[in-house]
Motif scaffolding. Sequence first.
Motif, short mmCIF file in Angstrom:
data_model
loop_
_atom_site.label_atom_id
_atom_site.label_comp_id
_atom_site.label_asym_id
_atom_site.label_seq_id
_atom_site.Cartn_x
_atom_site.Cartn_y
_atom_site.Cartn_z
N GLU A 66 33.58 -2.04 -13.83
CA GLU A 66 33.20 -2.65 -15.10
C GLU A 66 33.05 -1.59 -16.19
OE1 GLU A 66 30.63 -6.60 -13.79
OE2 GLU A 66 29.69 -4.61 -13.58
N GLN A 85 19.75 -4.95 -17.70
CA GLN A 85 20.28 -4.49 -16.41
C GLN A 85 21.58 -3.68 -16.57
OE1 GLN A 85 20.58 -8.59 -15.03
NE2 GLN A 85 19.11 -8.12 -13.39
N ALA A 105 22.40 -0.69 -16.70
CA ALA A 105 22.59 0.46 -15.81
C ALA A 105 23.12 0.04 -14.44
CB ALA A 105 21.28 1.23 -15.66
N GLN A 106 23.12 -1.25 -14.16
CA GLN A 106 23.56 -1.75 -12.86
C GLN A 106 25.02 -2.22 -12.84
OE1 GLN A 106 20.75 -4.73 -11.51
NE2 GLN A 106 19.04 -3.52 -12.28
N ILE A 107 25.75 -2.05 -13.95
CA ILE A 107 27.15 -2.49 -13.91
C ILE A 107 27.93 -1.62 -12.95
CG2 ILE A 107 27.07 -3.45 -16.25
CD1 ILE A 107 28.73 -1.03 -17.17
N SER A 108 29.01 -2.16 -12.43
CA SER A 108 29.81 -1.44 -11.44
C SER A 108 30.67 -0.37 -12.13
CB SER A 108 30.72 -2.41 -10.70
OG SER A 108 31.76 -2.88 -11.55
N TYR A 156 30.11 -8.97 -17.49
CA TYR A 156 29.60 -8.17 -16.38
C TYR A 156 28.92 -9.09 -15.37
CZ TYR A 156 30.01 -4.07 -19.48
OH TYR A 156 30.45 -3.09 -20.31
N GLN A 157 28.75 -8.60 -14.17
CA GLN A 157 28.10 -9.36 -13.11
C GLN A 157 26.59 -9.11 -13.09
OE1 GLN A 157 29.76 -11.64 -11.08
NE2 GLN A 157 31.32 -11.23 -12.63
N ILE A 158 25.99 -9.00 -14.27
CA ILE A 158 24.54 -8.83 -14.40
C ILE A 158 24.02 -9.98 -15.24
CG2 ILE A 158 24.54 -6.32 -14.10
CD1 ILE A 158 24.40 -6.08 -17.18
#
Length: 152
Positions: free
Chosen positions: A79, A71, A73-76, A64-66
């Motif tokens: 994703e 974090q 809850a912030q995945i796209s 993931y880009q986190i």
Amino acid sequence: MAQGAAGRPLNEQLAGAWTLVSWEQTNGDETKLEQFGENPQGLAFFDTAGHYMISVMRSDRVNYQIENFGQIAQISAEEAKKTALGTITYFGTYVIDGPRRVLAIHVEASSFPNWNGTDQERFFELSQDRLTLTVRLPRGGQVDVLWQRANA
């Protein structure tokens, strides 16, 4: 208690950890589906008291880009979709129907929520170090999942 060829109850023969060898779906029209890619990874655990846990996922998933799990809850949305399409995890209880070669499973919870609380059947073949679970699909075809006993 159902007895196996080795003379021990089938639940004792089944008990332990199993690693995924292959996951193959053949649809009613004979087309193949690799839901979890060419080299899926997975583990299955069964105990003698009738509990199980199965988890299968794609081996080619990307990070993931986190920065960290805090974090999540912030995945796209993309994703999250790839995760949902590339993993299945479920657990619950099972009973062996030896004469029919069926594991009658009750799904307590699953990453595919439609299975929560359902009762399902997995046809099985069990040797000392190999386990095949087969799911017959409602519209024809089947999924064959091959497991190898994990080394202790």
